[in-house]
Design a protein around this motif. Structure first.
Motif, PDB file in Angstrom:
ATOM      1  N   ASP A 199      90.178  89.449  -0.408  1.00  0.00           N
ATOM      2  CA  ASP A 199      90.465  90.077  -1.706  1.00  0.00           C
ATOM      3  C   ASP A 199      91.701  90.967  -1.586  1.00  0.00           C
ATOM      4  O   ASP A 199      91.895  91.652  -0.577  1.00  0.00           O
ATOM      5  CB  ASP A 199      89.262  90.918  -2.155  1.00  0.00           C
ATOM      6  CG  ASP A 199      88.299  90.105  -3.010  1.00  0.00           C
ATOM      7  OD1 ASP A 199      88.322  88.854  -2.926  1.00  0.00           O
ATOM      8  OD2 ASP A 199      87.521  90.722  -3.756  1.00  0.00           O
ATOM      9  N   LYS A 237      93.883  87.074  -5.507  1.00  0.00           N
ATOM     10  CA  LYS A 237      92.498  86.925  -5.066  1.00  0.00           C
ATOM     11  C   LYS A 237      91.667  88.155  -5.406  1.00  0.00           C
ATOM     12  O   LYS A 237      91.978  89.274  -4.950  1.00  0.00           O
ATOM     13  CB  LYS A 237      92.458  86.695  -3.547  1.00  0.00           C
ATOM     14  CG  LYS A 237      91.060  86.359  -2.994  1.00  0.00           C
ATOM     15  CD  LYS A 237      90.606  84.992  -3.432  1.00  0.00           C
ATOM     16  CE  LYS A 237      89.212  84.632  -2.953  1.00  0.00           C
ATOM     17  NZ  LYS A 237      89.201  84.193  -1.561  1.00  0.00           N
ATOM     18  N   TRP A 269      90.227  83.347  -7.952  1.00  0.00           N
ATOM     19  CA  TRP A 269      91.682  83.504  -8.071  1.00  0.00           C
ATOM     20  C   TRP A 269      92.119  83.663  -9.533  1.00  0.00           C
ATOM     21  O   TRP A 269      91.674  82.925 -10.406  1.00  0.00           O
ATOM     22  CB  TRP A 269      92.403  82.270  -7.510  1.00  0.00           C
ATOM     23  CG  TRP A 269      92.286  82.073  -6.036  1.00  0.00           C
ATOM     24  CD1 TRP A 269      91.391  81.262  -5.400  1.00  0.00           C
ATOM     25  CD2 TRP A 269      93.090  82.676  -5.007  1.00  0.00           C
ATOM     26  NE1 TRP A 269      91.584  81.318  -4.037  1.00  0.00           N
ATOM     27  CE2 TRP A 269      92.621  82.174  -3.765  1.00  0.00           C
ATOM     28  CE3 TRP A 269      94.155  83.575  -5.002  1.00  0.00           C
ATOM     29  CZ2 TRP A 269      93.183  82.559  -2.540  1.00  0.00           C
ATOM     30  CZ3 TRP A 269      94.711  83.957  -3.796  1.00  0.00           C
ATOM     31  CH2 TRP A 269      94.221  83.456  -2.584  1.00  0.00           C
ATOM     32  N   THR A 325      87.498  88.204  -5.950  1.00  0.00           N
ATOM     33  CA  THR A 325      86.318  87.341  -6.085  1.00  0.00           C
ATOM     34  C   THR A 325      85.431  87.731  -7.260  1.00  0.00           C
ATOM     35  O   THR A 325      84.766  86.872  -7.835  1.00  0.00           O
ATOM     36  CB  THR A 325      85.485  87.355  -4.781  1.00  0.00           C
ATOM     37  OG1 THR A 325      85.342  88.692  -4.335  1.00  0.00           O
ATOM     38  CG2 THR A 325      86.163  86.546  -3.707  1.00  0.00           C
ATOM     39  N   ASP A 343      89.917  77.073   0.098  1.00  0.00           N
ATOM     40  CA  ASP A 343      89.895  78.250  -0.791  1.00  0.00           C
ATOM     41  C   ASP A 343      90.835  78.064  -1.980  1.00  0.00           C
ATOM     42  O   ASP A 343      91.482  79.021  -2.424  1.00  0.00           O
ATOM     43  CB  ASP A 343      90.245  79.526  -0.011  1.00  0.00           C
ATOM     44  CG  ASP A 343      89.863  80.803  -0.776  1.00  0.00           C
ATOM     45  OD1 ASP A 343      88.991  80.728  -1.668  1.00  0.00           O
ATOM     46  OD2 ASP A 343      90.473  81.845  -0.491  1.00  0.00           O
ATOM     47  N   THR A 360      94.686  89.658  -1.731  1.00  0.00           N
ATOM     48  CA  THR A 360      95.770  88.709  -1.458  1.00  0.00           C
ATOM     49  C   THR A 360      96.523  88.382  -2.744  1.00  0.00           C
ATOM     50  O   THR A 360      95.919  88.153  -3.790  1.00  0.00           O
ATOM     51  CB  THR A 360      95.196  87.386  -0.893  1.00  0.00           C
ATOM     52  OG1 THR A 360      94.774  87.601   0.456  1.00  0.00           O
ATOM     53  CG2 THR A 360      96.226  86.256  -0.930  1.00  0.00           C
ATOM     54  N   PRO A 364      88.027  82.059   3.627  1.00  0.00           N
ATOM     55  CA  PRO A 364      88.810  82.407   2.440  1.00  0.00           C
ATOM     56  C   PRO A 364      89.891  83.457   2.738  1.00  0.00           C
ATOM     57  O   PRO A 364      89.802  84.178   3.731  1.00  0.00           O
ATOM     58  CB  PRO A 364      87.757  82.999   1.504  1.00  0.00           C
ATOM     59  CG  PRO A 364      86.793  83.663   2.438  1.00  0.00           C
ATOM     60  CD  PRO A 364      86.733  82.770   3.651  1.00  0.00           C
ATOM     61  N   TRP A 365      90.885  83.505   1.852  1.00  0.00           N
ATOM     62  CA  TRP A 365      91.840  84.601   1.875  1.00  0.00           C
ATOM     63  C   TRP A 365      91.114  85.875   1.438  1.00  0.00           C
ATOM     64  O   TRP A 365      90.213  85.817   0.590  1.00  0.00           O
ATOM     65  CB  TRP A 365      92.996  84.323   0.913  1.00  0.00           C
ATOM     66  CG  TRP A 365      93.911  83.210   1.321  1.00  0.00           C
ATOM     67  CD1 TRP A 365      93.685  81.872   1.159  1.00  0.00           C
ATOM     68  CD2 TRP A 365      95.196  83.324   1.951  1.00  0.00           C
ATOM     69  NE1 TRP A 365      94.751  81.147   1.655  1.00  0.00           N
ATOM     70  CE2 TRP A 365      95.700  82.010   2.150  1.00  0.00           C
ATOM     71  CE3 TRP A 365      95.974  84.401   2.373  1.00  0.00           C
ATOM     72  CZ2 TRP A 365      96.942  81.761   2.740  1.00  0.00           C
ATOM     73  CZ3 TRP A 365      97.211  84.144   2.966  1.00  0.00           C
ATOM     74  CH2 TRP A 365      97.679  82.842   3.153  1.00  0.00           C
TER      75      TRP A 365
END
Lengths: 171, 171
Positions: free
Chosen positions: B80, B114, B125, B116, B159, B82, B77-78
């Motif tokens: 947090d 982002k 997101w 989570t 993601d 982002t 995932p990207w």
């Protein structure tokens, strides 16, 4: 020097601290002696394009002088010190959205450097290109600039630049 | 505090000085409360695309966290923090090179944030979009996020992101 003065200088010269005008010293110069600008990948977006004649996608970036000129509409002529960089990729298709053409293999990055005195024989612009992810200088000798300049001569009335800055909010 | 220490801090925190994480306070928030990031036009390029189904060009930008993640290949995932921003223009054609599709009218800028925990109901997101050069928030109410999320659900395995970072030298 007083602390406050140092801090004031630091805050008033953000771009000199953050994005120094540097060269990529580990990359060979172009045949005309131009060095690859360091950190060009970090520059601001000026425009993009999709060339349907050779199936490539492009993003055009500019250094601070170029970016400020673009947003001020001060691009004909572009000011001395302008550097425009174009990143070029072969087209590929997004698997999850097949009608989206997206960047595939990196082809090259090419640049125009505005210096009306230094490059007076080629419209005030120095041209250079580095190919591939390993950034090999393009061209056998300095005459390669004539290839660039002849291609750009039809846009003499736009200061030899094909790119028109994209419309952006706040600019 | 000693001068050298201040300078060291200034140089070690370049992005906090140059590109503060700010909001565009003169622009109305999205219906879900998300504020338009300030200075997003200055962010680094992540990728571009050309949508041949609706004749638009796009440049995808990222904030510092996104840019660093993209260059490190840390995108699934990207992380947090982002923020991905997509600037969208209607296609037009370059008069001086008719086979070049270039940005015309600015359509909108849309973003994915982002976090989570905050956005756990929509894949981690937060989604928001502002349309036109006057940057009007898109959507009547907070349910607009369902429109975004349902479109992104097919790329859950990436993601929830359609974009793949473009290949760049040095990254």
């Amino acid at each position: 020097m007083k602390t406050s003065r140092i801090l004031a200088i630091a805050l008033s010269l953000p771009c000199l601290i953050c994005l120094p005008v540097a060269i990529a010293s580990d990359v060979a110069p172009a045949p005309n002696g131009i060095m690859l600008p360091g950190n060009y990948q970090d520059w601001r977006v000026i425009a993009s394009s999709s060339r349907i004649d050779n199936n490539t996608l492009r993003v055009i970036l500019g250094n601070d002088i170029a970016s400020q000129a673009a947003r001020a509409g001060n691009t004909n002529p572009w000011p001395d010190g302008t550097i425009l960089g174009k990143m070029v990729w072969k087209n590929t298709t997004l698997k999850a959205w097949e009608k989206a053409v997206v960047p595939g293999e990196f082809v090259h990055a090419e640049f125009m450097f505005k210096d009306t005195k230094k490059w007076q024989d080629t419209g005030g612009w120095g041209f250079a290109r580095w190919t591939g992810l390993d950034q090999k200088p393009y061209g056998k000798d300095a005459d390669v600039v004539n290839e660039c300049f002849s291609c750009h001569t039809p846009v003499k009335d736009n200061d030899y630049v094909f790119t028109h800055p994209a419309s952006l909010p706040g600019s």
